[in-house]
Design a protein around this motif. Structure first.
Motif, PDB file in Angstrom:
ATOM      1  N   ILE A   8       0.833  -1.418  -0.087  1.00  0.00           N
ATOM      2  CA  ILE A   8      -0.173   0.223   0.305  1.00  0.00           C
ATOM      3  C   ILE A   8       0.990   1.207   0.089  1.00  0.00           C
ATOM      4  O   ILE A   8       1.786   1.194   1.109  1.00  0.00           O
ATOM      5  CB  ILE A   8      -0.733  -0.349   1.355  1.00  0.00           C
ATOM      6  CG1 ILE A   8      -1.784  -1.385   0.895  1.00  0.00           C
ATOM      7  CG2 ILE A   8      -1.773   1.346   1.521  1.00  0.00           C
ATOM      8  CD1 ILE A   8      -2.520  -1.044   2.150  1.00  0.00           C
ATOM      9  N   ALA A   9       1.153   2.297  -1.388  1.00  0.00           N
ATOM     10  CA  ALA A   9       2.000   3.071  -1.396  1.00  0.00           C
ATOM     11  C   ALA A   9       0.680   4.281  -0.279  1.00  0.00           C
ATOM     12  O   ALA A   9      -0.218   4.775  -0.758  1.00  0.00           O
ATOM     13  CB  ALA A   9       1.785   3.241  -2.428  1.00  0.00           C
ATOM     14  N   THR A  10       1.305   5.118   0.331  1.00  0.00           N
ATOM     15  CA  THR A  10       0.923   6.028   1.020  1.00  0.00           C
ATOM     16  C   THR A  10       1.571   7.613   1.047  1.00  0.00           C
ATOM     17  O   THR A  10       3.045   7.090   1.304  1.00  0.00           O
ATOM     18  CB  THR A  10      -0.011   5.939   2.373  1.00  0.00           C
ATOM     19  OG1 THR A  10       1.520   5.344   3.507  1.00  0.00           O
ATOM     20  CG2 THR A  10      -0.683   4.631   2.167  1.00  0.00           C
ATOM     21  N   THR A  11       1.158   8.759   1.201  1.00  0.00           N
ATOM     22  CA  THR A  11       2.177   9.580   1.483  1.00  0.00           C
ATOM     23  C   THR A  11       2.538  10.160   2.629  1.00  0.00           C
ATOM     24  O   THR A  11       2.648  11.073   3.137  1.00  0.00           O
ATOM     25  CB  THR A  11       2.405  10.493   0.761  1.00  0.00           C
ATOM     26  OG1 THR A  11       1.071  10.608   0.073  1.00  0.00           O
ATOM     27  CG2 THR A  11       2.652   9.884  -1.046  1.00  0.00           C
ATOM     28  N   HIS A  12       0.873   9.946   3.578  1.00  0.00           N
ATOM     29  CA  HIS A  12       0.486  10.648   4.610  1.00  0.00           C
ATOM     30  C   HIS A  12       0.734   9.526   5.888  1.00  0.00           C
ATOM     31  O   HIS A  12       0.403   9.161   6.692  1.00  0.00           O
ATOM     32  CB  HIS A  12      -0.855  10.714   4.693  1.00  0.00           C
ATOM     33  CG  HIS A  12      -1.141  11.974   5.389  1.00  0.00           C
ATOM     34  ND1 HIS A  12      -1.191  13.366   5.647  1.00  0.00           N
ATOM     35  CD2 HIS A  12      -1.990  11.595   6.416  1.00  0.00           C
ATOM     36  CE1 HIS A  12      -1.924  14.425   6.659  1.00  0.00           C
ATOM     37  NE2 HIS A  12      -2.129  12.929   7.100  1.00  0.00           N
ATOM     38  N   LYS A  13       2.463   9.889   6.346  1.00  0.00           N
ATOM     39  CA  LYS A  13       2.918   9.121   6.854  1.00  0.00           C
ATOM     40  C   LYS A  13       3.575   9.872   8.361  1.00  0.00           C
ATOM     41  O   LYS A  13       3.692   9.656   9.598  1.00  0.00           O
ATOM     42  CB  LYS A  13       4.201   7.960   7.096  1.00  0.00           C
ATOM     43  CG  LYS A  13       3.491   6.607   5.992  1.00  0.00           C
ATOM     44  CD  LYS A  13       2.642   5.749   6.893  1.00  0.00           C
ATOM     45  CE  LYS A  13       2.165   4.788   6.790  1.00  0.00           C
ATOM     46  NZ  LYS A  13       1.506   3.660   7.745  1.00  0.00           N
ATOM     47  N   ASP A  14       4.371  11.312   7.972  1.00  0.00           N
ATOM     48  CA  ASP A  14       5.002  12.397   8.746  1.00  0.00           C
ATOM     49  C   ASP A  14       4.567  12.982   9.631  1.00  0.00           C
ATOM     50  O   ASP A  14       3.967  14.288   9.742  1.00  0.00           O
ATOM     51  CB  ASP A  14       5.521  13.041   7.903  1.00  0.00           C
ATOM     52  CG  ASP A  14       6.849  13.593   9.073  1.00  0.00           C
ATOM     53  OD1 ASP A  14       7.271  13.216   9.731  1.00  0.00           O
ATOM     54  OD2 ASP A  14       7.537  14.203   8.556  1.00  0.00           O
ATOM     55  N   VAL A  15       3.102  12.201  10.297  1.00  0.00           N
ATOM     56  CA  VAL A  15       1.982  12.568  11.257  1.00  0.00           C
ATOM     57  C   VAL A  15       1.931  11.968  12.747  1.00  0.00           C
ATOM     58  O   VAL A  15       2.757  10.952  12.234  1.00  0.00           O
ATOM     59  CB  VAL A  15       0.617  12.976  10.324  1.00  0.00           C
ATOM     60  CG1 VAL A  15       0.738  14.112   9.284  1.00  0.00           C
ATOM     61  CG2 VAL A  15       0.218  11.362   9.738  1.00  0.00           C
ATOM     62  N   PRO A  16       1.416  12.633  13.647  1.00  0.00           N
ATOM     63  CA  PRO A  16       1.294  11.577  14.577  1.00  0.00           C
ATOM     64  C   PRO A  16       0.611  10.311  14.363  1.00  0.00           C
ATOM     65  O   PRO A  16      -1.168  10.226  12.934  1.00  0.00           O
ATOM     66  CB  PRO A  16       0.392  12.328  15.843  1.00  0.00           C
ATOM     67  CG  PRO A  16       0.487  13.823  15.168  1.00  0.00           C
ATOM     68  CD  PRO A  16       0.704  14.284  13.225  1.00  0.00           C
ATOM     69  N   LEU A  17       1.036   9.150  15.269  1.00  0.00           N
ATOM     70  CA  LEU A  17       0.429   7.702  14.795  1.00  0.00           C
ATOM     71  C   LEU A  17      -1.644   7.953  14.195  1.00  0.00           C
ATOM     72  O   LEU A  17      -1.571   6.998  13.330  1.00  0.00           O
ATOM     73  CB  LEU A  17       0.468   6.720  15.422  1.00  0.00           C
ATOM     74  CG  LEU A  17       0.378   5.537  15.428  1.00  0.00           C
ATOM     75  CD1 LEU A  17       0.277   5.166  14.551  1.00  0.00           C
ATOM     76  CD2 LEU A  17       0.205   4.525  17.429  1.00  0.00           C
ATOM     77  N   GLU A  18      -1.969   8.321  15.248  1.00  0.00           N
ATOM     78  CA  GLU A  18      -3.862   7.989  14.927  1.00  0.00           C
ATOM     79  C   GLU A  18      -4.210   9.184  13.508  1.00  0.00           C
ATOM     80  O   GLU A  18      -4.970   8.400  13.546  1.00  0.00           O
ATOM     81  CB  GLU A  18      -4.272   9.441  15.885  1.00  0.00           C
ATOM     82  CG  GLU A  18      -4.092   8.450  17.633  1.00  0.00           C
ATOM     83  CD  GLU A  18      -3.142   9.642  18.118  1.00  0.00           C
ATOM     84  OE1 GLU A  18      -2.815   8.832  19.347  1.00  0.00           O
ATOM     85  OE2 GLU A  18      -1.757   9.658  17.264  1.00  0.00           O
ATOM     86  N   GLU A  19      -3.197   9.767  12.418  1.00  0.00           N
ATOM     87  CA  GLU A  19      -3.372  11.039  11.987  1.00  0.00           C
ATOM     88  C   GLU A  19      -2.551   9.623  10.988  1.00  0.00           C
ATOM     89  O   GLU A  19      -3.330   9.887   9.645  1.00  0.00           O
ATOM     90  CB  GLU A  19      -3.011  12.067  11.957  1.00  0.00           C
ATOM     91  CG  GLU A  19      -3.458  12.544  13.100  1.00  0.00           C
ATOM     92  CD  GLU A  19      -3.943  14.413  12.615  1.00  0.00           C
ATOM     93  OE1 GLU A  19      -2.878  14.956  12.107  1.00  0.00           O
ATOM     94  OE2 GLU A  19      -3.608  14.737  13.917  1.00  0.00           O
TER      95      GLU A  19
END
Length: 328
Positions: free
Chosen positions: A241-252
């Motif tokens: 699964i390719a995602t780009t929204h990872k450098d945020v708090p774990l919940e987000e």
């Protein structure tokens, strides 16, 4: 020193990015062909199916497309879609039981495999595996029975049909226990992430390890590896699964781990025999879809450092980049 191994067939590649990227990433990762799963975007009619097959043809890549068996509470045109090139059916286990029964009837009649995501959505609103670690982090957990209860239900249904049924991305020892004496028409698939990592990897709120199905306990991981070694498990797949929204708090952070660019290399780095890995990522998938593996991959023995800058996938959400491992 090198080893020559057959290229793999990845039976679980969610459609999280374009077919062109999937084809390029597959070639990087020694994947001869891949099964696209409609878990991110819908594939339920002739238009969606034709679009993906056309893009695969343009990329000169052998893409097998799974279509939804049930879409928005209604049965899809399974027979027509198979005639138009669909290779498999994908369903969620917590759909209406009468509709599930109808899908099984179609699959048996048409001789097309069903991939079942065994997950109770009402129990799976958490962030990670339900454990002391989740409690210590102050995040909601996903219990093992959200999967195993659904596995038991679908297993009971499966026993009344001769359809080929793949229990997709199994993560728990309880599910393996339920399926350990399965008949020949039932298959178990395990995501490679669940053979490398466990919920302990999320202890520092590291969102790179946030994926779905979630990483389970160390005990579950060991049970899955043992089931692979004994060949109770039939397939190892990427669940790329390719995602780009990872450098945020774990919940987000988004769920998902990118690894299609290194899939075959990763598989032969597992603590399993070369013969077993070849069966689980090449021979068994080829037999399920009646296709020939025509290409091989040369792997260099010794340390293997993952360089995500060379990934063709748009997703750089790959915790494997921190590892240096042995091809055994």
């Amino acid at each position: 020193m090198t080893i020559e191994v057959p290229k793999s067939i990845d039976i679980n590649v969610p459609n999280s990015e374009s077919v062109q990227r999937i084809s390029k990433s597959s070639k990087n990762g020694g994947v001869q062909s891949a099964v696209m799963m409609p878990t991110i975007k819908p594939i339920f009619d002739k238009l969606h199916l034709a679009y993906n097959l056309k893009r695969a043809n343009e990329s000169k890549f052998k893409l097998l497309v799974a279509i939804e068996g049930i879409h928005e509470g209604k049965l899809t045109d399974i027979s027509i879609l198979k005639d138009k090139g669909a290779s498999a059916i994908y369903i969620n286990s917590d759909e209406d039981m009468n509709l599930l029964k109808r899908v099984f009837e179609y699959a048996e009649f048409l001789n097309i495999p069903i991939f079942v995501n065994c997950n109770n959505k009402s129990l799976s609103s958490g962030i990670m595996h339900d454990s002391e670690i989740a409690y210590s982090l102050g995040v909601s957990g996903i219990p093992t029975y959200a999967e195993s209860a659904e596995v038991a239900k679908i297993y009971e249904l499966s026993k009344h049909f001769n359809a080929k049924v793949v229990f997709q991305s199994i993560t728990t020892k309880d599910s393996i226990q339920i399926l350990k004496n399965k008949p020949k028409n039932i298959f178990i698939d395990v995501c490679i992430d669940n053979l490398y990592f466990c919920d302990e990897n999320l202890q520092d709120f590291n969102s790179l390890y946030k994926t779905f199905p979630p990483l389970r306990s160390k005990e579950d991981k060991e049970a899955l590896l043992e089931a692979c070694a004994s060949e109770t498990v039939d397939f190892i797949s990427s669940n790329h699964i390719a995602t780009t929204h990872k450098d945020v708090p774990l919940e987000e952070a988004e769920f998902g781990i990118s690894k299609l660019d290194i899939f075959t290399q990763l598989a032969y780095s597992l603590p399993l025999s070369q013969k077993t890995v070849t069966k689980l990522i090449s021979q068994n998938p080829a037999k399920l879809f009646n296709i020939k593996i025509k290409e091989t991959l040369i792997l260099k023995k010794g340390d293997y450092d993952v360089d995500i800058s060379k990934f063709e996938s748009k997703g750089k959400n790959c915790p494997y980049k921190k590892l240096s491992f042995q091809i055994v």
